[in-house]
Structure formats: C-alpha cells, structure tokens
Write an enzyme that holds these catalytic residues in place. Structure first.
Site, PDB file in Angstrom:
ATOM      1  N   PHE A 105       5.137 -12.438  41.915  1.00 11.82           N
ATOM      2  CA  PHE A 105       5.499 -11.959  43.257  1.00 11.82           C
ATOM      3  C   PHE A 105       6.390 -12.998  43.917  1.00 11.82           C
ATOM      4  O   PHE A 105       5.974 -14.127  44.132  1.00 11.82           O
ATOM      5  CB  PHE A 105       4.249 -11.726  44.116  1.00 11.82           C
ATOM      6  CG  PHE A 105       4.590 -11.216  45.488  1.00 11.82           C
ATOM      7  CD1 PHE A 105       4.863  -9.877  45.694  1.00 11.82           C
ATOM      8  CD2 PHE A 105       4.674 -12.082  46.569  1.00 11.82           C
ATOM      9  CE1 PHE A 105       5.205  -9.402  46.961  1.00 11.82           C
ATOM     10  CE2 PHE A 105       5.020 -11.615  47.839  1.00 11.82           C
ATOM     11  CZ  PHE A 105       5.278 -10.276  48.031  1.00 11.82           C
ATOM     12  N   ASP A 190       7.994 -21.406  42.614  1.00 12.54           N
ATOM     13  CA  ASP A 190       7.688 -20.716  43.859  1.00 12.54           C
ATOM     14  C   ASP A 190       6.277 -21.141  44.263  1.00 12.54           C
ATOM     15  O   ASP A 190       5.287 -20.670  43.713  1.00 12.54           O
ATOM     16  CB  ASP A 190       7.767 -19.198  43.624  1.00 12.54           C
ATOM     17  CG  ASP A 190       7.322 -18.390  44.832  1.00 12.54           C
ATOM     18  OD1 ASP A 190       6.742 -18.969  45.774  1.00 12.54           O
ATOM     19  OD2 ASP A 190       7.542 -17.158  44.830  1.00 12.54           O
ATOM     20  N   LYS A 219       4.396 -19.617  53.717  1.00 14.74           N
ATOM     21  CA  LYS A 219       3.004 -19.411  54.101  1.00 14.74           C
ATOM     22  C   LYS A 219       2.388 -20.604  54.852  1.00 14.74           C
ATOM     23  O   LYS A 219       2.655 -20.789  56.020  1.00 14.74           O
ATOM     24  CB  LYS A 219       2.180 -19.028  52.881  1.00 14.74           C
ATOM     25  CG  LYS A 219       2.601 -17.669  52.313  1.00 14.74           C
ATOM     26  CD  LYS A 219       1.502 -16.957  51.556  1.00 14.74           C
ATOM     27  CE  LYS A 219       1.803 -15.485  51.420  1.00 14.74           C
ATOM     28  NZ  LYS A 219       2.594 -15.104  50.266  1.00 14.74           N
TER      29      LYS A 219
HETATM   30  C1  PLP Z   1       3.919 -14.505  50.017  1.00 21.02           C
HETATM   31  C2  PLP Z   1       4.745 -14.912  48.879  1.00 21.02           C
HETATM   32  C3  PLP Z   1       6.144 -14.733  48.870  1.00 21.02           C
HETATM   33  C4  PLP Z   1       6.881 -14.031  49.975  1.00 21.02           C
HETATM   34  O1  PLP Z   1       6.809 -14.675  51.203  1.00 21.02           O
HETATM   35  P1  PLP Z   1       7.181 -13.869  52.543  1.00 21.02           P
HETATM   36  O2  PLP Z   1       7.043 -14.888  53.623  1.00 21.02           O
HETATM   37  O3  PLP Z   1       6.223 -12.721  52.657  1.00 21.02           O
HETATM   38  O4  PLP Z   1       8.573 -13.389  52.395  1.00 21.02           O
HETATM   39  C5  PLP Z   1       6.855 -15.194  47.775  1.00 21.02           C
HETATM   40  N1  PLP Z   1       6.232 -15.784  46.753  1.00 21.02           N
HETATM   41  C6  PLP Z   1       4.904 -15.984  46.717  1.00 21.02           C
HETATM   42  C7  PLP Z   1       4.285 -16.675  45.558  1.00 21.02           C
HETATM   43  C8  PLP Z   1       4.109 -15.533  47.776  1.00 21.02           C
HETATM   44  O5  PLP Z   1       2.788 -15.690  47.723  1.00 21.02           O
END
Ligand code: PLP
Length: 362
Positions: A105, A190, A219
């Site tokens: 994700f 990420d 986050k």
């Molecule tokens: C939440 C998340 C995203 C996306 O972040 P947003 O602030 O919702 O755009 C991308 N990568 C990971 C691993 C995430 O947990």
C-alpha cells in the site's frame, strides 16, 4: 476519545497509526498554539526556521541527508517515484521502472495506486500509471529476476501495514539492499506507517541494519496533522528547482508540530518504552491466541497484527466498538493494533480484557 453522546472509547486505531502521542497531547497542542501566534504559513517561496529545524531533526535521527516536506503519505511517495525516475534519467540511461510488491500500500493518487499491490484496486480507474512491476513480498528470487536495464528502483514497506502487518524478513531486506547496490539501482523504503518510532526503533529499517536511498514518512510524523516527508541520500537528490513542490508543503504550523513529535519520540528511553509495551502486547496476544486456538501474532513495537482462523475480524471490530474499544481489521481474518506510542500498560490491560470478553462470546 469521547464521541458526541459522551461515550468514551479506548483507541487502538489512532487514525491509522497517525496520532502517535494520542488525542490532544499537550506537546502538540502547545506547538500548534504557540506557532499559530507567530506564523501559520509563509508560502513555499520561503524557508522558515520551522522547516529547517524539522529537516535537521529528521536528518539527525535517520540515514538520509535531505528532506522535502509534503502533506500526505501519497504525496511523499509520489515524490519518491518522481525522484527515482529523475535519477534514472540522469544516471541509469533513462531507466524508469520501479519494482513494487504484491499487497503493498503506497497511497491513493494514481501513481501510488499503480505502485500499490492491492488486488481490489486492479480494475479501478484504468488505465493506471505504467512503469511498475509487481513481485511477491519477501520473495528475493523474484525481485532478482524482475530487474532489467529499465529498472531504476525497488520500493517496499519494511512491514506491510494495510496488507495485515506482514513483516519483511530480515534476510529479505538485507538481500534486497545488497542486490540493489550491486545492480546500481535505488532502494525506496515507504516508512509512512512504520517510521517515527512505531516499530520501537526510530525507523523500521534499523531492525534489519540497512539504509534506504530514499525514505518516505507520514502518518506519525504529524501526530494527527497533515504532514509527510520525502527524504533521500545526498547522491540521489537530483530534483531541479520547481520539479517538486506544493502550496502547503513545509507549512510552518505543520512542521512545528512535526518538531514537537520528534522531540518527544526521540527523548531518551521513549523508544525503549515502546519496545517494552510492544513486547508485552505481543506476548499477551500470543497467549490469548494459543488459548483460543487462533493464529500468528506478528509485527514489531506497537504495530501488531493477529491472524485469526476465521474471517470474523470485522465482527470482532464491531463488537469491540460496542464495548468502547476501537480496533481495526485490515483483512477479514486479521486484527491490527496500533495504539498511541505513549499508551500505558494499564490501557493495554484494559484493551486485552475487553478483547478477551468479545472473543469468548464470538
Ligand atoms: C497510509 C500509508 C500511505 C498513504 O498515506 P496517506 O497520508 O494516506 O496518503 C502510504 N504508504 C503506507 C505504507 C501507508 O501506511
């Protein structure tokens, strides 16, 4: 947390691991209040002390050399993809493909949806962005075989969060790091969910003893306000002026909050406490799982997933909600626990006792 009917909730979702210091913590309230009286926004045309302070703090506690702020995780990842492609155009003969993993994700913009590996997203919003090659997570051999002269980077989460808290194995991460170096391509991590102390270390990559070339944060970095960051090693920082930017990027109010979050999370012993509480939560959930005949409990620090034998996680979330406990089910058979990093032992005990009640009834 209290709702409009004044019911109280014990929050083990915390805005999807965003409110890393809980609801309305004094550190963040203080930072917002004092910054709001001084300067809310100077525009992206100017550096402010707040931007420089937060960038310095991130550089100091991480492996990266330069930081670019953004407003969401997806935007930071979008920037990471652009940076890798720019680097590929300069140093890899126009290589542009990025290898990503199944069930990953990376966000909800078109490019980050294309980079993600969520099966439900495949038919949506076609045609998506091209240039992403997907391989199974934790499969070193498939990554090795997927690398071609078009490949510019490998992009991964150290623990796949939305997929149901699936940790990359240590061997996989060290292998991929070594492989990407050997092939002369970039490693993008990420850490939007795993960064800023969530796993009991400042960054998830520390568990494997590796360092990425590009790192994205979001986050928990903002502790509840929209703040994200794209960071990179000096050798990768090849954006020219105007190639990356945005109206709200590096906003003084948000970066002031990011600084307050980092000051708190990087305080001596804060991360020791996160690890201790994480071990406790994981241990107790494992005992419960054993006694109920459920599945694996996995994850690091305060990012924990519990695999159930049946697809009843959604039902458990609803039952828990009725008893004032907020939990998340990223998959029909997986419960995810991501409390505030400063959650107390007592709150963990309370959560466990509500959960035990719910599970024994279900
Ligand atoms: C939440 C998340 C995203 C996306 O972040 P947003 O602030 O919702 O755009 C991308 N990568 C990971 C691993 C995430 O947990």
């Amino acid at each position: 947390m209290i709702d409009q009917e004044r019911d109280r909730y014990l929050d083990f979702i915390q805005g999807w691991a965003v409110n890393c210091l809980g609801h309305c913590p004094p550190e963040i309230v203080g930072a917002i209040t004092s910054q709001a009286k001084t300067l809310i926004n100077a525009s992206p045309a100017f550096y402010t002390d707040r931007i420089l302070e937060l960038a310095d703090k991130i550089v100091e506690c991480s492996c990266i050399d330069r930081v670019f702020f953004a407003n969401s995780g997806a935007e930071a990842n979008e920037g990471a993809i652009k940076l890798a492609r720019k680097w590929g155009s300069l140093y890899r003969d126009g290589a542009f493909e990025i290898i990503t993993t199944e069930n990953a994700f990376h966000g909800r913009t078109l490019a980050t949806m294309s980079a993600s590996g969520k099966p439900q997203w495949e038919p949506l919003f076609e045609p998506k962005g091209s240039g992403f090659v997907k391989v199974p997570f934790n499969d070193f051999g498939m990554i090795e075989r997927a690398i071609t002269s078009r490949t510019v980077a490998i992009m991964l989460e150290p623990i796949q969060g939305e997929a149901g808290v699936v940790p990359a194995s240590r061997d996989f991460l060290t292998g991929v790091r070594e492989l990407s170096q050997r092939k002369g391509i970039l490693l993008i991590l990420d850490e939007i969910q795993t960064g800023i102390g969530r796993t009991g270390k400042a960054f998830g990559y520390e568990h494997a003893g590796i360092e990425p070339d590009i790192l994205t944060l979001g986050k928990g970095l903002g502790g509840g306000v929209p703040l994200a960051a794209l960071g990179a090693k000096e050798s990768v920082c090849c954006f020219g002026p105007g190639e990356q930017g945005g109206t709200f990027n590096g906003n003084a109010l948000m970066t002031a909050v990011g600084s307050a979050v980092l000051d708190t999370v990087m305080r001596p012993s804060f991360l020791d406490e996160v690890r201790r509480k994480g071990e406790f939560l994981k241990g107790r959930l494992s005992e419960l799982s054993l006694s109920l005949g459920e599945g694996e409990v996995r994850g690091e620090g305060l990012l924990i997933g519990w695999v159930l034998t049946r697809a009843n996680a959604g039902q458990i979330v609803q039952d828990a909600f009725r008893r004032g406990l907020l939990l998340n089910a990223p998959r029909p058979n997986i419960l995810r626990f991501m409390p505030a990093l400063n959650v107390s032992m007592n709150e963990i005990e309370q959560m466990l006792s509500i959960l035990e009640e719910v599970m024994s009834e279900g």
